[in-house]
Each structure stands twice: as C-alpha cells, then as structure tokens.
Design an enzyme around this catalytic site. Sequence first.
Site, PDB file in Angstrom:
ATOM      1  N   TYR A  32       0.825  -1.207   0.000  1.00 23.73           N
ATOM      2  CA  TYR A  32       0.000   0.000   0.000  1.00 23.73           C
ATOM      3  C   TYR A  32       0.855   1.251   0.000  1.00 23.73           C
ATOM      4  O   TYR A  32       2.071   1.192   0.183  1.00 23.73           O
ATOM      5  CB  TYR A  32      -0.959  -0.005   1.195  1.00 23.73           C
ATOM      6  CG  TYR A  32      -0.329   0.341   2.531  1.00 23.73           C
ATOM      7  CD1 TYR A  32       0.512  -0.556   3.188  1.00 23.73           C
ATOM      8  CD2 TYR A  32      -0.555   1.582   3.128  1.00 23.73           C
ATOM      9  CE1 TYR A  32       1.093  -0.233   4.408  1.00 23.73           C
ATOM     10  CE2 TYR A  32       0.015   1.909   4.359  1.00 23.73           C
ATOM     11  CZ  TYR A  32       0.844   0.996   4.988  1.00 23.73           C
ATOM     12  OH  TYR A  32       1.423   1.325   6.190  1.00 23.73           O
ATOM     13  N   ARG A  51       7.990   4.306  -4.630  1.00 24.53           N
ATOM     14  CA  ARG A  51       8.039   3.384  -3.492  1.00 24.53           C
ATOM     15  C   ARG A  51       7.032   2.256  -3.684  1.00 24.53           C
ATOM     16  O   ARG A  51       7.301   1.102  -3.336  1.00 24.53           O
ATOM     17  CB  ARG A  51       7.776   4.139  -2.183  1.00 24.53           C
ATOM     18  CG  ARG A  51       8.058   3.300  -0.953  1.00 24.53           C
ATOM     19  CD  ARG A  51       8.036   4.112   0.333  1.00 24.53           C
ATOM     20  NE  ARG A  51       6.715   4.647   0.625  1.00 24.53           N
ATOM     21  CZ  ARG A  51       6.428   5.398   1.686  1.00 24.53           C
ATOM     22  NH1 ARG A  51       7.381   5.728   2.549  1.00 24.53           N
ATOM     23  NH2 ARG A  51       5.202   5.855   1.888  1.00 24.53           N
ATOM     24  N   ARG A  99      -7.425 -20.554  -1.625  1.00 27.39           N
ATOM     25  CA  ARG A  99      -6.426 -20.296  -0.591  1.00 27.39           C
ATOM     26  C   ARG A  99      -5.264 -21.282  -0.664  1.00 27.39           C
ATOM     27  O   ARG A  99      -5.423 -22.468  -0.387  1.00 27.39           O
ATOM     28  CB  ARG A  99      -7.069 -20.350   0.804  1.00 27.39           C
ATOM     29  CG  ARG A  99      -6.097 -19.869   1.886  1.00 27.39           C
ATOM     30  CD  ARG A  99      -6.639 -20.030   3.279  1.00 27.39           C
ATOM     31  NE  ARG A  99      -5.633 -19.603   4.244  1.00 27.39           N
ATOM     32  CZ  ARG A  99      -4.567 -20.339   4.589  1.00 27.39           C
ATOM     33  NH1 ARG A  99      -4.387 -21.529   4.085  1.00 27.39           N
ATOM     34  NH2 ARG A  99      -3.693 -19.867   5.453  1.00 27.39           N
ATOM     35  N   HIS A 101      -0.728 -20.924  -0.359  1.00 29.54           N
ATOM     36  CA  HIS A 101       0.372 -19.966  -0.222  1.00 29.54           C
ATOM     37  C   HIS A 101       1.023 -19.620  -1.567  1.00 29.54           C
ATOM     38  O   HIS A 101       1.422 -18.491  -1.796  1.00 29.54           O
ATOM     39  CB  HIS A 101       1.455 -20.513   0.714  1.00 29.54           C
ATOM     40  CG  HIS A 101       1.059 -20.505   2.161  1.00 29.54           C
ATOM     41  ND1 HIS A 101      -0.095 -21.097   2.622  1.00 29.54           N
ATOM     42  CD2 HIS A 101       1.664 -19.980   3.247  1.00 29.54           C
ATOM     43  CE1 HIS A 101      -0.180 -20.925   3.925  1.00 29.54           C
ATOM     44  NE2 HIS A 101       0.867 -20.247   4.338  1.00 29.54           N
ATOM     45  N   LYS A 146       6.397  -1.813   1.968  1.00 29.80           N
ATOM     46  CA  LYS A 146       5.219  -1.217   2.596  1.00 29.80           C
ATOM     47  C   LYS A 146       4.068  -2.209   2.446  1.00 29.80           C
ATOM     48  O   LYS A 146       3.182  -2.064   1.599  1.00 29.80           O
ATOM     49  CB  LYS A 146       4.907   0.147   1.968  1.00 29.80           C
ATOM     50  CG  LYS A 146       4.096   1.051   2.904  1.00 29.80           C
ATOM     51  CD  LYS A 146       4.182   2.496   2.485  1.00 29.80           C
ATOM     52  CE  LYS A 146       3.174   3.381   3.215  1.00 29.80           C
ATOM     53  NZ  LYS A 146       3.239   3.370   4.661  1.00 29.80           N
ATOM     54  N   GLU A 178      12.967   2.233  13.703  1.00 24.41           N
ATOM     55  CA  GLU A 178      11.996   3.273  13.334  1.00 24.41           C
ATOM     56  C   GLU A 178      10.845   3.226  14.316  1.00 24.41           C
ATOM     57  O   GLU A 178      10.890   2.496  15.315  1.00 24.41           O
ATOM     58  CB  GLU A 178      11.506   3.065  11.903  1.00 24.41           C
ATOM     59  CG  GLU A 178      10.816   1.720  11.686  1.00 24.41           C
ATOM     60  CD  GLU A 178      10.289   1.517  10.267  1.00 24.41           C
ATOM     61  OE1 GLU A 178      10.058   2.502   9.556  1.00 24.41           O
ATOM     62  OE2 GLU A 178      10.096   0.341   9.891  1.00 24.41           O
ATOM     63  N   LEU A 202      11.265   1.206   6.881  1.00 22.20           N
ATOM     64  CA  LEU A 202      10.644   1.775   5.690  1.00 22.20           C
ATOM     65  C   LEU A 202      11.215   3.181   5.519  1.00 22.20           C
ATOM     66  O   LEU A 202      11.180   3.976   6.466  1.00 22.20           O
ATOM     67  CB  LEU A 202       9.126   1.854   5.880  1.00 22.20           C
ATOM     68  CG  LEU A 202       8.393   2.407   4.665  1.00 22.20           C
ATOM     69  CD1 LEU A 202       8.258   1.323   3.608  1.00 22.20           C
ATOM     70  CD2 LEU A 202       7.030   2.947   5.051  1.00 22.20           C
TER      71      LEU A 202
HETATM   72  N1  PMP Z   1       7.825   3.663   8.851  1.00 22.57           N
HETATM   73  C1  PMP Z   1       6.656   3.000   8.954  1.00 22.57           C
HETATM   74  C2  PMP Z   1       6.654   1.626   9.521  1.00 22.57           C
HETATM   75  C3  PMP Z   1       5.460   3.616   8.544  1.00 22.57           C
HETATM   76  O1  PMP Z   1       4.286   2.951   8.624  1.00 22.57           O
HETATM   77  C4  PMP Z   1       5.499   4.940   8.043  1.00 22.57           C
HETATM   78  C5  PMP Z   1       4.226   5.651   7.652  1.00 22.57           C
HETATM   79  N2  PMP Z   1       3.601   5.032   6.595  1.00 22.57           N
HETATM   80  C6  PMP Z   1       6.731   5.585   7.946  1.00 22.57           C
HETATM   81  C7  PMP Z   1       7.882   4.917   8.361  1.00 22.57           C
HETATM   82  C8  PMP Z   1       6.838   6.996   7.410  1.00 22.57           C
HETATM   83  O2  PMP Z   1       6.624   7.031   6.022  1.00 22.57           O
HETATM   84  P1  PMP Z   1       6.054   8.338   5.306  1.00 22.57           P
HETATM   85  O3  PMP Z   1       6.938   9.477   5.719  1.00 22.57           O
HETATM   86  O4  PMP Z   1       6.196   8.034   3.852  1.00 22.57           O
HETATM   87  O5  PMP Z   1       4.652   8.527   5.739  1.00 22.57           O
END
Ligand code: PMP
Length: 283
Positions: A32, A51, A99, A101, A146, A178, A202
Amino acid sequence: MNNAYLNGQFLPLAEAKVPALDRGFVFGDGVYELVPVYSKKPFRLDDHLRRLQSSLDAIRLANPHAGDVWRELILRLVAQEEAADQSVYIQVTRGVAPRDHAFPEGAAPTVFLFTPPLVTATVEQKAAGVCAVTAVDYRWQRCDIKAISLLANILLRQQAIDAGCAETVMLRDGFLSEGAASNIFVVKDGVLRAPPPSHLMLTGITYDVVLELAQAHGVPHEVRAVTEAEVRTADELWMTSSTREIMAIVALDGAPVGGGVPGPLAQRMDALYQTFKREVMRA
Ligand code: PMP
C-alpha cells in the site's frame, strides 16, 4: 472520504467490496501507499509511486498500472473529494484465488483506492509534543516493503497507546530502527541523526524530505546507525510521517527527552517543512 476506486470502477466507499478469498484478506498479501494531498495537490506523488513500485517488485507482483494511469486515478479521486487537504490510500493485493500460499496463476491483482481525511497535528499538539515508549523490534527482515500485513506494527503501536503515548520507538539489536508507523530522528549537540535506509526500516517520504531540507538549509546531519544509548540521551527525538509530519517526542519510557518540551531544531525543521509544502503547492 466517501469515494473509492476498485478494480476499474469509481464508486462510493460503502459499496467497495472484495471477495473473502482476496489474498489481501486471507494472507495480507499486498502492498500500500498513503499519499497526503494539500490544496488538492498530491505531495511528492512521484516518490510515492516509486516506493509503490519497489514494494511491488519486492513481493514479485507486476504493477497493474503505468505511472500516468496511477496519476489519473489519483487525481480523479482527489477532484471528487470536497476537502482541499486529504489523503489517498492505495492498495494492491495479489488478487482473488483459492487459498494456497503459492502465487496464484492468472489472478488479477486487486486495486483499491480511497481518500481518507488527512488528520495532521494541530498547532497545540505540535507545541506540546508527544510521549513514546520503546520496544524490541520483533518484525521481520523486510521492513522496507510497505506491506499491508501490519500485525506486528499494530501490536507495537498499541503498546504506546496503552501507555497513553503516541508512538513506539523500536530498537533492534541495540540500534534504532523506526517507529511503529513513523521514522525516528535523534538530535544531539545540534546534529540531526537518522538511521540509514535498509531492509530493517521503511524509508519514509517525510524522512527523505527532512534530510533534503537539512542539506539545503545547512543543518548538520548524519545518516548512520543510531544506538539505543544515543536514543536515550538525545537532546531531541522526532517522529516523522506523512500524517504526523515532524512531531517532537518529549518523553520516552516516562523520562523527559532533553528539556521535556519540543526542541529548537524540531521547531525549525517543522517551519522549513511547512514552507516547503506551501512552495510545492504553489508550483
Ligand atoms: N515507517 C513505517 C513503519 C510507517 O508505517 C510509516 C508511515 N507510513 C513511515 C515509516 C513513514 O513514512 P512516510 O513518511 O512516507 O509517511
């Protein structure tokens, strides 16, 4: 808020339905994006589409649309929505199939978009900052994707909510990764520090913008591994994301961060970010 797009059709969100055997539903097999929209202009759309492409590549799912088709879909939804500031949520799953995998053969990916309201922090919230807790980052090794399968992020974020806080700062093997749904920056002695992009986090679009602004405005900064000790002794700690923008974390695990109020660099970076956004919207 009430408009959606599903597999070729624009329709009211309440009517957007997918079969129960969609692999997004049964496996969380999809990716997403969330694009903030200011004054009807999607912010850093090319970066979000890039991305999305890298997430799709990572899960070996062919991109169902070329960039100009994505842009057209997104702009059409934005135009339908009344609010000038909004966001566009984009989800692609591996489609509907028995269903199993194994990747299904011949299943068409499910493409779903809708425009949730954009809830950014108020001036008061920014002035107050938020508290955060720490937790061991027990997610998998591909946090750069993501992915819609967010169970670990949800459980980790809930630890913060249960503590009356806004975010969980995750530490893996003694290093900062993060937030549960944000990137984390550390400030020490006027130097901004951020962990380097890797498969363990991410890379946020906001993260990139913050580093670009630091570069452009002569803010000393280092992109390198950040230790847990550096997190715990920081003068300032920020969380960044498309919706939170730059938000100061003023307490961590119950202890004040720096002076326990948003620090000067957070305020400066937020001002730079707001100015940058306005310039982008005018362009
Ligand atoms: N890390 C994670 C795990 C996130 O879910 C997000 C927000 N989607 C971010 C970092 C920050 O990403 P962005 O600045 O693109 O919103």
